[in-house]
Design a protein around this motif. Structure first.
Motif, short mmCIF file in Angstrom:
data_model
loop_
_atom_site.label_atom_id
_atom_site.label_comp_id
_atom_site.label_asym_id
_atom_site.label_seq_id
_atom_site.Cartn_x
_atom_site.Cartn_y
_atom_site.Cartn_z
N VAL A 91 0.84 -1.20 0.00
CA VAL A 91 0.00 0.00 0.00
C VAL A 91 0.88 1.26 0.00
N ALA A 92 1.96 1.24 0.77
CA ALA A 92 2.87 2.39 0.78
C ALA A 92 3.46 2.62 -0.61
N ASP A 93 3.80 1.53 -1.31
CA ASP A 93 4.34 1.66 -2.67
C ASP A 93 3.27 2.19 -3.62
N LEU A 94 2.03 1.73 -3.45
CA LEU A 94 0.94 2.23 -4.28
C LEU A 94 0.75 3.73 -4.10
N LEU A 95 0.87 4.21 -2.86
CA LEU A 95 0.68 5.63 -2.58
C LEU A 95 1.76 6.51 -3.20
#
Length: 958
Positions: free
Chosen positions: A265-269
């Motif tokens: 999720v952090a990478d997606l953000l």
């Protein structure tokens, strides 16, 4: 007998009569014997210490001993022992022993958190000192070493006492003492740290950070050393404490089973600006969002929306989480709404905005998120919801239940927290978790029951509960179906008194301290503790809180029990008592103590007002709004209550309720009208109710006796300042100059000062404003003091005394910083820049730039406009006409023509544009701009605008 050597040597008999010890030799002899009571001191040492370098003979020493015995009498024995002497007295009879005993007890109390007891013990210990220790042995080397040890103990006891007083919130009283202590011991770090804490508690970080810098410099210059790690940590905390947005909630348990999801999720953000975590209730969306926020490199603002009841309150919830507040000192209506303030504050800010629990206001969240993302290019949003926001560009992340292995690890971890050494068959734990749909919240609630049940009993009871859940209504809301069964099962394990307390606790929107919870829930502290042990309540920061899903279920149980109205009424009465208690303190020295108390109760106060309005409890609603008025305006949050005031006025019709048109109750109605007027939707109501409110307020303050709500007078004047018939409001407030209430007298003189200005009596106005400032200051009211100091600074500047104007503005600035008023500080910085611009252009520019930064951070277009106007003045002085015209134009676009505080800046902006036109030779355009400036105020007020003499001549009527 009692003996004292902490100062001059003295002795007292049992009846309190002091013993005449005689000359210095005998006092020195007694002091030497009392340093170690009961121990033998050799005659040679006594002779040497009593007469260093002298030749005190054995006979002379024996003579002094005999005389001392005679003075003390038979109650005290001084014995000859071998080659020396000893005094036979109990240790507790000597002040040194009592001092060390009391300081030891005080330090232990401090360690145990018994701060009040620590203060009492340490004060008693320090009170034993009457001067330097062993003062009669100043020449003695042995005594000097003992005195150094005692003085160090005295200093440590003083530091411990101040530490305890700071914990008790008594920071104001210790600041002078700490300053003197730091001055005497400039290289001692603990007093410096205590002074930093006291100054920070009193007025914010600026003065505290200055103490750190001075301490750091002294350590470096004199010792070549750096401050300790503790002092550096305190410094860093103060640097960030004043302006951080709401952080993600601190977690008390380990994070199990989703490490890979956090990374993904952090990478997606990093590539997406809007990510929504979706899934059923209890699946762990909030916890996942917190963990993702913790690994981001950006600044984070966490906004919990579960307590939000209406989407219309959403923008103000975001403003609160961003630590942006309404204007506190100059409360008046203005056109800019909260969404515009958000955009202004976030337009250039790199920020991750976490919006948690969006499902019940999903449409409003979607609308606001779309607008913010479109206008704030560096903003990113992470939302949690049970359904998508439905925006183009939204990236959805489905949060699913834990897998079997992770569920067992979570159950085991929480089970060991509930019962030390917990173990169980992994297959049995897997069955339990599967029966709970592997939902983290359900697993945690089940594991908490292991405090009182073994795992086999838990499995059997769980089967029963699932059977009940399976037979539940298929028409139940989908988001409640699984969690309802989990909460219902946990609920049924409570005793009847626990259920009763838990369902009643549902009325608390923002949690409660134990005393409030006991009173409103009609329960005992032990019951609340039991609910906390069973995870139905949480305890943090001295307050009990209930998870929203549990609170929703508890609220349904409250309705089903038929207790809803009675408990809501008790809740409203509790809040009314609290705000009535706090009210007088908010206009006096207790401001900084009581504002945080009411801020913690803000959500509950709003909930109480909302219920009383909806339940047609008009009298209680009016009383709540009126009693809360000082808090709402000083804290700068009246807009959050404006919708309730509007709803109440709509319910009342065109006239005040029965009984509220009389002199004894008119203020509540008038304050409700003022609150409603703060919102744009309430302006038609203001016009409809203004006359009635004026009549009721005048009846409540007839001049021969005071009303009950003094703040109503000042607020009424501020709101009416821009009205055509302002004289009626002016006369009402001015008539209270002899009121018994000193705060009202200060307000009356403050308002009367403007009347004197309107009549051209500048000296009279000066006297009235000065008297008002003295009155506010004597009461400890920073709000009123800042108001009057700002006005006095304008008067000083108008007569050419810029030094006084700057000093007064600095004082006002220190007060607004203590109140945490970003907008007010920006306003005062602009004013100080106006005072400086004639003498120190660089300093004025620095103030305007800083004001602009504060205004942008606060999302305040009015104060940003004021700063731009000041920078336009500088550009004009530097002959950069194009830049000056641009800055004046931007300022004029932002200034609210209906807000009284914008008046002076609008005059100065029109005058500046006139000067630009005049410099270009366009005299017609210049004359029009000067005419626009002159039309805004009376001729007598123009000199107070700080305009150059040439401009004053141009704008003055011909």
């Amino acid at each position: 007998m009692r003996f004292a050597i902490l100062g001059e040597t003295r002795a007292w008999r049992a009846d309190g009569a002091e013993v005449a010890l005689g000359g210095p030799a005998r006092r020195a002899l007694l002091a030497l014997l009392l340093v170690s009571p009961g121990e033998v001191v050799s005659a040679d040492r006594l002779a040497e210490e009593m007469d260093p370098g002298g030749a005190l003979s054995a006979h002379a020493l024996q003579s002094q001993v005999s005389r001392l015995r005679a003075a003390l009498g038979p109650a005290v024995a001084i014995e000859r022992a071998g080659a020396g002497y000893r005094i036979v007295v109990p240790p507790e009879g000597v002040d040194v022993w009592r001092f060390e005993h009391l300081t030891g007890q005080g330090r232990a109390a401090l360690r145990d958190g018994a701060d009040a007891r620590a203060v009492a013990l340490l004060r008693e210990a320090l009170g034993l000192w009457r001067g330097p220790a062993l003062a009669d042995l100043a020449e003695s080397m042995t005594a000097r070493a003992a005195a150094v040890r005692l003085e160090e103990l005295r200093l440590e006891a003083l530091e411990d006492r101040i530490e305890a007083e700071l914990r008790l919130g008594e920071h104001r009283g210790v600041v002078p003492e700490l300053r003197e202590l730091v001055s005497r011991h400039p290289l001692r770090e603990r007093p410096a740290g205590l002074l930093m804490r006291a100054l920070f508690a009193e007025g914010g970080p600026a003065a505290a950070l200055a103490v750190f810098e001075e301490t750091r410099r002294r350590l470096a210059d004199e010792l070549g050393a750096d401050p300790s790690a503790e002092l550096v940590a305190l410094h860093k905390e103060m640097l960030s404490a004043d302006s951080r947005p709401a952080a993600p909630p601190a977690q008390f348990t380990s994070f199990v089973g989703r490490a890979q999801e956090v990374a993904e999720v952090a990478d997606l953000l990093r590539g997406a600006r809007l990510v929504t975590l979706i899934g059923p209730g209890g699946v762990g969306k909030t916890r996942l969002s917190v963990e993702v926020a913790d690994v981001t490199a950006d600044e984070v603002c966490f906004v919990e929306l579960a307590a939000l009841r209406e989407g219309a309150d959403l923008p103000r919830a975001l403003l609160g989480a961003l630590r942006l507040r309404e204007n506190a000192l100059h409360a008046a209506g203005r056109a800019q709404g909260p969404v515009e303030r958000l955009i202004a504050a976030l337009s250039d800010r790199v920020l991750l905005l976490v919006l948690d629990n969006c499902e019940h206001v999903v449409e409003q969240v979607a609308t606001l998120a779309a607008r913010l993302l479109a206008t704030c290019p560096r903003l990113r949003v992470l939302a949690t919801s049970r359904e998508p926001l439905g925006l183009i560009g939204e990236h959805l992340w489905q949060v699913r239940p834990l897998d079997g292995a992770a569920s067992v690890r979570l159950f085991t971890d929480r089970g060991r927290a509930a019962r030390r050494g917990f173990t169980a068959d992994p297959r049995l734990m897997e069955q339990i978790c599967a029966a709970l749909d592997n939902l983290p919240l359900a697993i945690e609630l089940a594991a908490a029951r292991l405090r009182t049940l073994d795992v086999d009993d838990l499995a059997r009871r769980l089967d029963d509960r699932l059977g009940i859940a399976a037979r539940g209504s298929r028409a139940a809301d989908e988001r409640h179906r699984t969690l309802r069964s989990v909460v219902a099962w946990s609920w049924d394990l409570l005793s009847e008194p626990e259920q009763r307390a838990a369902r009643r606790f549902a009325v608390f929107a923002g949690g409660a301290r134990e005393e409030a919870a006991r009173r409103v829930c009609d329960t005992e502290g032990e019951t609340l503790e039991s609910l906390a042990d069973k995870s139905l309540l949480e305890v943090a920061g001295g307050r009990y809180r209930m998870l929203e899903t549990i609170r929703a279920y508890a609220g349904e149980r409250l309705e089903a029990a038929g207790e809803h109205e009675a408990v809501r009424r008790a809740h409203a009465r509790h809040l009314l008592k609290l705000v009535r208690t706090a009210g007088p303190h908010l206009l006096r020295e207790g401001q900084l103590e009581w504002l945080p108390v009411l801020a913690a109760e803000h959500a509950d106060l709003l909930a109480a007002v909302r219920w009383t309005v909806q339940s047609k409890e008009s009298v209680t609603a009016l009383e709540l709004l009126a009693a809360a008025a000082p808090y709402l305006w000083i804290q700068g949050v009246p807009a959050s209550f404006a919708p309730e005031a509007i709803a109440l006025l709509n319910a009342l019709g065109d006239a005040p309720p029965a009984g509220y048109s009389t002199s004894s109750h008119g203020e509540e109605y008038a304050l409700c009208v003022l609150l409603a007027a703060f919102g744009a939707a309430g302006r038609p109501l203001w016009q409809r109710h203004r006359a009635s409110a004026a009549q009721t307020l005048a009846a409540a303050w007839p001049g021969d006796r005071p009303g009950r709500h003094p703040v109503a007078l000042l607020l009424w004047m501020l709101r009416n300042a821009a009205e055509a018939d302002v004289q009626a409001a002016f006369a009402l407030v001015s008539s209270q100059r002899d009121c018994p209430d000193p705060w009202v007298r200060a307000v009356a003189r403050y308002v009367a000062g403007y009347g004197a200005l309107g009549e051209g009596d500048v000296e009279g106005a000066q006297r009235l404003f000065g008297t008002a400032a003295d009155g506010f200051r004597a009461l400890g009211d920073r709000w009123g003091t800042a108001l009057t100091l700002d006005t006095l600074a304008d008067l000083a500047s108008a007569r050419g005394d810029r030094t006084t104007a700057i000093a007064l503005t600095d004082q006002a600035l220190s007060l607004t910083q203590r109140l945490g008023a970003l907008e007010d500080s920006a306003d005062l910085l602009v004013n100080r820049g106006d005072h400086l611009i004639g003498d120190d252009l660089a300093a004025a520019r620095a103030d305007y730039d800083r004001a602009a930064a504060l205004a942008r951070r606060a999302g305040s277009p009015t104060y940003l406009a004021a700063a731009l106007r000041g920078l336009g003045d500088i550009a004009l002085l530097e002959q950069d006409l194009a830049e000056a015209e641009r800055l004046y134009g931007e300022a004029l676009e932002r200034l609210d023509p209906h807000w009284v505080k914008s008046l002076g800046n609008r005059v100065r902006t029109f005058a500046g544009l006139g000067r630009v036109a005049e410099a270009r030779g366009d005299h017609a355009a210049a004359a029009e701009r000067y005419r626009q400036a002159a039309a805004l105020v009376s001729p007598d007020m123009l000199p107070l605008m700080g305009l150059p003499e040439a401009v004053l001549r141009a704008v003055s009527p011909r």
